[in-house]
Design a protein around this motif. Structure first.
Motif, PDB file in Angstrom:
ATOM      1  N   UNK A 185     127.757  25.511 -32.732  1.00 44.25           N
ATOM      2  CA  UNK A 185     126.634  25.012 -31.938  1.00 44.25           C
ATOM      3  C   UNK A 185     126.773  25.457 -30.487  1.00 44.25           C
ATOM      4  N   UNK A 186     127.970  25.325 -29.958  1.00 44.32           N
ATOM      5  CA  UNK A 186     128.209  25.700 -28.558  1.00 44.32           C
ATOM      6  C   UNK A 186     128.104  27.209 -28.360  1.00 44.32           C
ATOM      7  N   UNK A 187     128.516  27.981 -29.366  1.00 49.04           N
ATOM      8  CA  UNK A 187     128.423  29.438 -29.257  1.00 49.04           C
ATOM      9  C   UNK A 187     126.970  29.896 -29.188  1.00 49.04           C
ATOM     10  N   UNK A 188     126.139  29.379 -30.081  1.00 47.93           N
ATOM     11  CA  UNK A 188     124.730  29.781 -30.087  1.00 47.93           C
ATOM     12  C   UNK A 188     124.026  29.293 -28.827  1.00 47.93           C
ATOM     13  N   UNK A 189     124.290  28.048 -28.426  1.00 48.00           N
ATOM     14  CA  UNK A 189     123.681  27.522 -27.200  1.00 48.00           C
ATOM     15  C   UNK A 189     124.121  28.336 -25.983  1.00 48.00           C
ATOM     16  N   UNK A 190     125.377  28.738 -25.950  1.00 48.91           N
ATOM     17  CA  UNK A 190     125.890  29.551 -24.835  1.00 48.91           C
ATOM     18  C   UNK A 190     125.205  30.909 -24.783  1.00 48.91           C
ATOM     19  N   UNK A 191     124.946  31.468 -25.953  1.00 51.24           N
ATOM     20  CA  UNK A 191     124.259  32.763 -26.002  1.00 51.24           C
ATOM     21  C   UNK A 191     122.883  32.673 -25.354  1.00 51.24           C
ATOM     22  N   UNK A 192     122.146  31.630 -25.692  1.00 49.62           N
ATOM     23  CA  UNK A 192     120.807  31.471 -25.108  1.00 49.62           C
ATOM     24  C   UNK A 192     120.880  31.138 -23.624  1.00 49.62           C
ATOM     25  N   UNK A 193     121.852  30.335 -23.217  1.00 46.98           N
ATOM     26  CA  UNK A 193     122.007  30.036 -21.799  1.00 46.98           C
ATOM     27  C   UNK A 193     122.317  31.296 -20.991  1.00 46.98           C
ATOM     28  N   UNK A 194     123.043  32.212 -21.602  1.00 52.04           N
ATOM     29  CA  UNK A 194     123.451  33.442 -20.909  1.00 52.04           C
ATOM     30  C   UNK A 194     122.264  34.345 -20.606  1.00 52.04           C
ATOM     31  N   UNK A 195     121.334  34.458 -21.536  1.00 50.81           N
ATOM     32  CA  UNK A 195     120.250  35.455 -21.388  1.00 50.81           C
ATOM     33  C   UNK A 195     118.869  34.821 -21.320  1.00 50.81           C
ATOM     34  N   UNK A 196     118.782  33.554 -20.986  1.00 55.03           N
ATOM     35  CA  UNK A 196     117.477  32.875 -21.011  1.00 55.03           C
ATOM     36  C   UNK A 196     116.457  33.527 -20.068  1.00 55.03           C
ATOM     37  N   UNK A 197     116.926  34.055 -18.939  1.00 57.55           N
ATOM     38  CA  UNK A 197     115.991  34.693 -18.009  1.00 57.55           C
ATOM     39  C   UNK A 197     115.471  36.011 -18.565  1.00 57.55           C
ATOM     40  N   UNK A 198     116.329  36.726 -19.286  1.00 61.87           N
ATOM     41  CA  UNK A 198     115.930  38.017 -19.845  1.00 61.87           C
ATOM     42  C   UNK A 198     114.958  37.872 -21.018  1.00 61.87           C
ATOM     43  N   UNK A 199     115.153  36.856 -21.841  1.00 59.07           N
ATOM     44  CA  UNK A 199     114.346  36.743 -23.067  1.00 59.07           C
ATOM     45  C   UNK A 199     113.228  35.717 -22.968  1.00 59.07           C
ATOM     46  N   UNK A 200     113.213  34.918 -21.909  1.00 54.76           N
ATOM     47  CA  UNK A 200     112.147  33.931 -21.749  1.00 54.76           C
ATOM     48  C   UNK A 200     112.228  32.785 -22.733  1.00 54.76           C
ATOM     49  N   UNK A 201     113.415  32.532 -23.262  1.00 60.32           N
ATOM     50  CA  UNK A 201     113.627  31.419 -24.184  1.00 60.32           C
ATOM     51  C   UNK A 201     114.911  30.701 -23.794  1.00 60.32           C
ATOM     52  N   UNK A 202     114.981  29.414 -24.099  1.00 58.33           N
ATOM     53  CA  UNK A 202     116.184  28.645 -23.792  1.00 58.33           C
ATOM     54  C   UNK A 202     116.335  27.507 -24.781  1.00 58.33           C
ATOM     55  N   UNK A 203     117.547  26.993 -24.881  1.00 56.41           N
ATOM     56  CA  UNK A 203     117.794  25.900 -25.812  1.00 56.41           C
ATOM     57  C   UNK A 203     117.551  24.549 -25.150  1.00 56.41           C
ATOM     58  N   UNK A 204     117.078  23.603 -25.938  1.00 56.69           N
ATOM     59  CA  UNK A 204     116.921  22.239 -25.458  1.00 56.69           C
ATOM     60  C   UNK A 204     118.305  21.599 -25.350  1.00 56.69           C
ATOM     61  N   UNK A 233     110.269  26.991 -30.966  1.00 58.39           N
ATOM     62  CA  UNK A 233     109.894  28.200 -31.698  1.00 58.39           C
ATOM     63  C   UNK A 233     110.967  28.624 -32.702  1.00 58.39           C
ATOM     64  N   UNK A 234     112.214  28.252 -32.432  1.00 62.81           N
ATOM     65  CA  UNK A 234     113.327  28.615 -33.324  1.00 62.81           C
ATOM     66  C   UNK A 234     114.294  27.451 -33.440  1.00 62.81           C
ATOM     67  N   UNK A 235     114.766  27.206 -34.659  1.00 62.87           N
ATOM     68  CA  UNK A 235     115.771  26.170 -34.901  1.00 62.87           C
ATOM     69  C   UNK A 235     116.996  26.788 -35.544  1.00 62.87           C
ATOM     70  N   UNK A 236     118.158  26.325 -35.121  1.00 66.87           N
ATOM     71  CA  UNK A 236     119.417  26.728 -35.738  1.00 66.87           C
ATOM     72  C   UNK A 236     120.076  25.492 -36.343  1.00 66.87           C
TER      73      UNK A 236
END
Length: 351
Positions: A185-204, A233-236
């Motif tokens: 869970x922390x790995x996937x959340x960290x991935x989105x936190x890292x690139x949220x500005x580039x991809x325009x998506x972020x985790x709740x 838009x996406x669930x893990x």
């Protein structure tokens, strides 16, 4: 002051890294007894007969929880009364009761401590004071070790960052540690936190590790939204076992009850992926308009690190921060320290 044998039992309960629920349970019972000396400390459930029964959960959620959060005590951040061993009991908590849970000794000690207060061998004030003393001592010890480990890492800030494959190896080693079910869970959340500005998506914000989806209203373990939009838009959903068709069917049932227009529902597993299950997930797109997929945890992170290669060190630092701030009920203190030790060892050759 409590007797030496009592102090030993208290310390054993407080220092149990694999099960923190009994600490809060004891504190709630002791607080109730201090507040109302007429109650039987062994009856923390209103379902138990007698006028001397009480609601331990009330004291836990109303008072103990505030104390735990205010002083960041090393015990569960949520109520002990929803854990399997302490849920819906309706009998006297005597020392011959077998509470289901591990390690066994922590429950034995818990019941014996309740009994020592009931028989007046110990005063509830003294027992509660001793629990708090140990919790503060353990907190100080943990903080000192973490500061030293982090300081050792900071000494190597000018070294060449780990390569993507070296990070993959580091995360694999961390996943192989005991009690690592929260880490995907922390790995996937960290991935989105890292690139949220580039991809325009972020985790709740993440829900508590042991909280059921029904309690939190969550659709998955990690929920992704568009930036500045609450629409998921996406669930893990993370599994530390093989994903089955039944798991996918349960997800379908959850999705049928929501108004969210989810595009992707992705299972992340640390186990083997069966071809039949992967094909079943793939087949649901035509029926639902939602893409289902079953992905390997390390495979997912490996692709992410290579795709966003220049962000790999940022990802590692964000993951480290998320591991450190996670409650010890979901990422134990030894597991936090293990990551820092493993990272230090991985970076040692760079110095």
């Amino acid at each position: 002051m409590v007797k030496p044998t009592t102090s030993e039992k208290i310390e054993a309960v407080c220092r149990c890294n694999t099960n923190k629920a009994p600490i809060r349970f004891l504190m709630s019972c002791l607080l109730a007894k201090i507040h109302n000396p007429s109650v039987d400390i062994r009856k923390p459930y209103t379902e138990i007969s007698g006028s001397d029964a009480y609601s331990g959960r009330y004291y836990d959620e109303r008072f103990v929880e505030l104390l735990v959060h205010k002083y960041k005590l090393p015990c569960n951040p949520t109520t002990a009364y929803l854990t399997p061993a302490f849920r819906n009991l309706d009998r006297l908590l005597t020392t011959d009761l077998v509470l289901v849970g591990r390690p066994r000794i922590v429950y034995v000690n818990t019941l014996q401590l309740l009994d020592s207060v009931y028989t007046k061998n110990e005063e509830p004030e003294n027992v509660l004071q001793e629990i708090l003393r140990f919790l503060l001592a353990i907190k100080a010890e943990d903080e000192m070790r973490m500061k030293q480990l982090i300081a050792d890492l900071k000494q190597a800030d000018d070294v060449l960052p780990l390569a993507s494959e070296e990070i993959v190896m580091l995360l694999t080693q961390h996943l192989n540690c005991k009690g690592a079910s929260r880490l995907p869970v922390l790995m996937v959340a960290s991935a989105y936190q890292t690139v949220k500005k580039q991809i325009g998506e972020e985790n709740k914000p993440l829900a508590a590790h042991n909280a059921a989806d029904k309690q939190t209203g969550s659709m998955g373990d990690v929920e992704i939204t568009l930036t500045n939009d609450d629409q998921i838009v996406t669930c893990y959903e993370m599994k530390d076992k093989r994903v089955t068709k039944t798991d996918i069917d349960v997800a379908l049932q959850k999705l049928s009850r929501t108004k969210s227009e989810i595009n992707n529902y992705i299972f992340i597993t640390t186990d083997f992926i069966e071809i039949e299950v992967a094909e079943y997930a793939k087949s649901l797109y035509e029926k639902t308009g939602i893409e289902f997929a079953v992905l390997d945890c390390i495979g997912f992170i490996r692709h992410f690190l290579h795709f966003f290669h220049r962000q790999r060190n940022n990802f590692l630092n964000i993951y480290q921060s998320m591991v450190i701030i996670e409650p010890t009920s979901s990422v134990s203190q030894p597991l936090k320290e293990a990551f820092l030790v493993l990272r230090r060892a991985a970076e040692a050759d760079r110095r």
